[in-house]
Scaffold this motif. Sequence first.
Motif, PDB file in Angstrom:
ATOM      1  N   GLU A  75       4.146 -19.031 -17.002  1.00 55.22           N
ATOM      2  CA  GLU A  75       3.818 -19.675 -18.278  1.00 55.22           C
ATOM      3  C   GLU A  75       2.358 -19.431 -18.649  1.00 55.22           C
ATOM      4  O   GLU A  75       2.024 -19.255 -19.826  1.00 55.22           O
ATOM      5  CB  GLU A  75       4.092 -21.177 -18.183  1.00 55.22           C
ATOM      6  N   ILE A  76       1.502 -19.406 -17.642  1.00 52.53           N
ATOM      7  CA  ILE A  76       0.075 -19.144 -17.889  1.00 52.53           C
ATOM      8  C   ILE A  76      -0.129 -17.685 -18.274  1.00 52.53           C
ATOM      9  O   ILE A  76      -0.905 -17.373 -19.189  1.00 52.53           O
ATOM     10  CB  ILE A  76      -0.743 -19.537 -16.643  1.00 52.53           C
ATOM     11  N   VAL A  77       0.581 -16.777 -17.612  1.00 48.37           N
ATOM     12  CA  VAL A  77       0.523 -15.356 -17.974  1.00 48.37           C
ATOM     13  C   VAL A  77       0.940 -15.166 -19.429  1.00 48.37           C
ATOM     14  O   VAL A  77       0.298 -14.412 -20.175  1.00 48.37           O
ATOM     15  CB  VAL A  77       1.424 -14.521 -17.035  1.00 48.37           C
ATOM     16  N   ALA A  78       1.992 -15.848 -19.836  1.00 45.57           N
ATOM     17  CA  ALA A  78       2.486 -15.705 -21.209  1.00 45.57           C
ATOM     18  C   ALA A  78       1.466 -16.165 -22.245  1.00 45.57           C
ATOM     19  O   ALA A  78       1.523 -15.750 -23.406  1.00 45.57           O
ATOM     20  CB  ALA A  78       3.785 -16.490 -21.380  1.00 45.57           C
ATOM     21  N   ARG A  79       0.529 -16.990 -21.820  1.00 47.86           N
ATOM     22  CA  ARG A  79      -0.501 -17.477 -22.734  1.00 47.86           C
ATOM     23  C   ARG A  79      -1.716 -16.550 -22.791  1.00 47.86           C
ATOM     24  O   ARG A  79      -2.660 -16.817 -23.518  1.00 47.86           O
ATOM     25  CB  ARG A  79      -0.915 -18.898 -22.332  1.00 47.86           C
ATOM     26  N   GLY A  80      -1.715 -15.487 -21.959  1.00 47.68           N
ATOM     27  CA  GLY A  80      -2.771 -14.495 -22.077  1.00 47.68           C
ATOM     28  C   GLY A  80      -3.723 -14.389 -20.902  1.00 47.68           C
ATOM     29  O   GLY A  80      -4.853 -13.934 -21.067  1.00 47.68           O
ATOM     30  N   MET A  81      -3.273 -14.787 -19.711  1.00 42.81           N
ATOM     31  CA  MET A  81      -4.117 -14.684 -18.526  1.00 42.81           C
ATOM     32  C   MET A  81      -3.480 -13.714 -17.535  1.00 42.81           C
ATOM     33  O   MET A  81      -2.280 -13.755 -17.288  1.00 42.81           O
ATOM     34  CB  MET A  81      -4.289 -16.056 -17.855  1.00 42.81           C
ATOM     35  N   GLY A  82      -4.293 -12.822 -16.961  1.00 40.25           N
ATOM     36  CA  GLY A  82      -3.811 -11.876 -15.964  1.00 40.25           C
ATOM     37  C   GLY A  82      -4.649 -11.961 -14.708  1.00 40.25           C
ATOM     38  O   GLY A  82      -5.763 -12.484 -14.718  1.00 40.25           O
ATOM     39  N   ARG A  83      -4.099 -11.395 -13.625  1.00 39.08           N
ATOM     40  CA  ARG A  83      -4.804 -11.495 -12.345  1.00 39.08           C
ATOM     41  C   ARG A  83      -4.424 -10.344 -11.436  1.00 39.08           C
ATOM     42  O   ARG A  83      -3.271  -9.912 -11.405  1.00 39.08           O
ATOM     43  CB  ARG A  83      -4.441 -12.812 -11.651  1.00 39.08           C
ATOM     44  N   GLU A  98       6.100   3.327 -13.032  1.00 43.58           N
ATOM     45  CA  GLU A  98       7.070   2.239 -13.165  1.00 43.58           C
ATOM     46  C   GLU A  98       6.425   0.887 -12.876  1.00 43.58           C
ATOM     47  O   GLU A  98       6.759  -0.125 -13.507  1.00 43.58           O
ATOM     48  CB  GLU A  98       8.263   2.459 -12.239  1.00 43.58           C
ATOM     49  N   ASN A  99       5.484   0.842 -11.926  1.00 41.28           N
ATOM     50  CA  ASN A  99       4.784  -0.407 -11.641  1.00 41.28           C
ATOM     51  C   ASN A  99       4.142  -0.977 -12.892  1.00 41.28           C
ATOM     52  O   ASN A  99       4.268  -2.172 -13.180  1.00 41.28           O
ATOM     53  CB  ASN A  99       3.715  -0.173 -10.567  1.00 41.28           C
ATOM     54  N   VAL A 100       3.445  -0.118 -13.631  1.00 40.19           N
ATOM     55  CA  VAL A 100       2.745  -0.601 -14.823  1.00 40.19           C
ATOM     56  C   VAL A 100       3.721  -0.791 -15.981  1.00 40.19           C
ATOM     57  O   VAL A 100       3.598  -1.740 -16.762  1.00 40.19           O
ATOM     58  CB  VAL A 100       1.610   0.368 -15.211  1.00 40.19           C
ATOM     59  N   ARG A 101       4.724   0.087 -16.081  1.00 35.21           N
ATOM     60  CA  ARG A 101       5.696  -0.046 -17.168  1.00 35.21           C
ATOM     61  C   ARG A 101       6.472  -1.352 -17.049  1.00 35.21           C
ATOM     62  O   ARG A 101       6.772  -2.005 -18.069  1.00 35.21           O
ATOM     63  CB  ARG A 101       6.649   1.151 -17.177  1.00 35.21           C
ATOM     64  N   ILE A 102       6.826  -1.753 -15.840  1.00 37.71           N
ATOM     65  CA  ILE A 102       7.522  -3.029 -15.639  1.00 37.71           C
ATOM     66  C   ILE A 102       6.682  -4.171 -16.199  1.00 37.71           C
ATOM     67  O   ILE A 102       7.188  -5.088 -16.857  1.00 37.71           O
ATOM     68  CB  ILE A 102       7.832  -3.254 -14.146  1.00 37.71           C
ATOM     69  N   SER A 103       5.375  -4.112 -15.941  1.00 32.72           N
ATOM     70  CA  SER A 103       4.480  -5.135 -16.459  1.00 32.72           C
ATOM     71  C   SER A 103       4.455  -5.121 -17.981  1.00 32.72           C
ATOM     72  O   SER A 103       4.536  -6.174 -18.635  1.00 32.72           O
ATOM     73  CB  SER A 103       3.072  -4.899 -15.896  1.00 32.72           C
ATOM     74  N   CYS A 104       4.365  -3.928 -18.563  1.00 32.24           N
ATOM     75  CA  CYS A 104       4.361  -3.812 -20.027  1.00 32.24           C
ATOM     76  C   CYS A 104       5.666  -4.314 -20.635  1.00 32.24           C
ATOM     77  O   CYS A 104       5.670  -4.986 -21.679  1.00 32.24           O
ATOM     78  CB  CYS A 104       4.115  -2.361 -20.433  1.00 32.24           C
ATOM     79  N   LEU A 105       6.778  -3.996 -19.996  1.00 32.85           N
ATOM     80  CA  LEU A 105       8.078  -4.466 -20.479  1.00 32.85           C
ATOM     81  C   LEU A 105       8.210  -5.974 -20.330  1.00 32.85           C
ATOM     82  O   LEU A 105       8.800  -6.648 -21.182  1.00 32.85           O
ATOM     83  CB  LEU A 105       9.209  -3.763 -19.726  1.00 32.85           C
ATOM     84  N   SER A 106       7.655  -6.499 -19.243  1.00 31.20           N
ATOM     85  CA  SER A 106       7.692  -7.942 -19.032  1.00 31.20           C
ATOM     86  C   SER A 106       6.997  -8.664 -20.168  1.00 31.20           C
ATOM     87  O   SER A 106       7.459  -9.706 -20.656  1.00 31.20           O
ATOM     88  CB  SER A 106       7.026  -8.286 -17.698  1.00 31.20           C
ATOM     89  N   ARG A 107       5.876  -8.107 -20.605  1.00 32.41           N
ATOM     90  CA  ARG A 107       5.160  -8.707 -21.729  1.00 32.41           C
ATOM     91  C   ARG A 107       6.023  -8.706 -22.987  1.00 32.41           C
ATOM     92  O   ARG A 107       5.924  -9.617 -23.826  1.00 32.41           O
ATOM     93  CB  ARG A 107       3.857  -7.922 -21.986  1.00 32.41           C
ATOM     94  N   ARG A 108       6.907  -7.701 -23.105  1.00 35.11           N
ATOM     95  CA  ARG A 108       7.796  -7.602 -24.269  1.00 35.11           C
ATOM     96  C   ARG A 108       9.151  -8.269 -24.028  1.00 35.11           C
ATOM     97  O   ARG A 108      10.050  -8.165 -24.839  1.00 35.11           O
ATOM     98  CB  ARG A 108       8.015  -6.121 -24.624  1.00 35.11           C
ATOM     99  N   LYS A 109       9.290  -8.931 -22.862  1.00 38.61           N
ATOM    100  CA  LYS A 109      10.526  -9.623 -22.492  1.00 38.61           C
ATOM    101  C   LYS A 109      11.724  -8.669 -22.468  1.00 38.61           C
ATOM    102  O   LYS A 109      12.824  -9.004 -22.904  1.00 38.61           O
ATOM    103  CB  LYS A 109      10.800 -10.792 -23.439  1.00 38.61           C
ATOM    104  N   GLU A 110      11.502  -7.444 -21.939  1.00 42.58           N
ATOM    105  CA  GLU A 110      12.558  -6.437 -21.920  1.00 42.58           C
ATOM    106  C   GLU A 110      12.889  -5.962 -20.495  1.00 42.58           C
ATOM    107  O   GLU A 110      13.560  -4.959 -20.327  1.00 42.58           O
ATOM    108  CB  GLU A 110      12.130  -5.213 -22.744  1.00 42.58           C
ATOM    109  N   VAL A 111      12.420  -6.676 -19.461  1.00 40.33           N
ATOM    110  CA  VAL A 111      12.580  -6.174 -18.094  1.00 40.33           C
ATOM    111  C   VAL A 111      14.041  -6.125 -17.672  1.00 40.33           C
ATOM    112  O   VAL A 111      14.496  -5.175 -17.031  1.00 40.33           O
ATOM    113  CB  VAL A 111      11.770  -7.041 -17.106  1.00 40.33           C
ATOM    114  N   LEU A 112      14.822  -7.139 -18.023  1.00 39.31           N
ATOM    115  CA  LEU A 112      16.193  -7.197 -17.533  1.00 39.31           C
ATOM    116  C   LEU A 112      17.064  -6.100 -18.122  1.00 39.31           C
ATOM    117  O   LEU A 112      18.019  -5.646 -17.493  1.00 39.31           O
ATOM    118  CB  LEU A 112      16.803  -8.574 -17.832  1.00 39.31           C
ATOM    119  N   ASN A 113      16.750  -5.671 -19.326  1.00 39.28           N
ATOM    120  CA  ASN A 113      17.543  -4.616 -19.953  1.00 39.28           C
ATOM    121  C   ASN A 113      16.617  -3.725 -20.769  1.00 39.28           C
ATOM    122  O   ASN A 113      16.591  -3.801 -22.007  1.00 39.28           O
ATOM    123  CB  ASN A 113      18.636  -5.237 -20.844  1.00 39.28           C
ATOM    124  N   PRO A 114      15.830  -2.883 -20.086  1.00 38.54           N
ATOM    125  CA  PRO A 114      14.804  -2.115 -20.795  1.00 38.54           C
ATOM    126  C   PRO A 114      15.346  -1.160 -21.837  1.00 38.54           C
ATOM    127  O   PRO A 114      14.625  -0.773 -22.750  1.00 38.54           O
ATOM    128  CB  PRO A 114      14.095  -1.354 -19.670  1.00 38.54           C
TER     129      PRO A 114
END
Length: 251
Positions: A75-83, A98-114
Amino acid sequence: MEPVLVLDQLDKSFGGLTVTYNVSFSVMPGEISAIIGPNGAGKTTLFNQITGNLLPDKGRILFKNEQITGLRPQEIVARGMGRSFQITSIFPEESVLENVRISCLSRRKEVLNPFRNVARFKEATDQAYFILESLGLAKHAERPAFELAHGDQKLLDIGIALGLEPQLLLLDEPTAGMSPDERQLTRDLIKRLWEEFNLTLIFIEHDMDIVFGIAQIVRVLQLGRLLAEGPPEEIRNNPEVITAYLGEEVR
């Protein structure tokens, strides 16, 4: 200008051991700052409270004027904090890309079905390549992450955090385990990423050349307490800090 992050009297204990005590400070937007202190001073525990991995026993945390104390890390990540982490948190069997793309897709809420949205998948791929280029890792894009050298794995961990498009980025000992040459290159990289991605950035670091070379504000923890905070030269010449941590040779 309002602070992007406010810590207000944070306490955390484990059993009878106090790890952070009454820690309060504010971080301004666009600031690059360092947290230093001896081993066991409470630096990583403080990061864990800020990012939701640990719940403070007392106190509150405000991020962009919203209280985030008690929120889950995602929830904190979704508000704009990374670590990034002291021990790298990567997907070792996946490719570097793929490591970084998964992160980018996660931000777009597309990880489960890219592949549900091809345009977003391409957008995430392009963004991942851009991040890898910025880190100097694009040449390793197709390699499994576990094949990277330790220093490059640390950079990949930062890349994963950048894929989440943070406004505030926390780096936990980004140069740990690196050679002197690697540390200097990473120092320059951190400063460039801070500028290029328009970040507010807080890092924990033991290498004082890096701390005094790029931090605008330095905060010193000792035994869980905030001993001092201020510009690098002020901290470098603070008698309490010299006695507790720096020593005379750093002056």
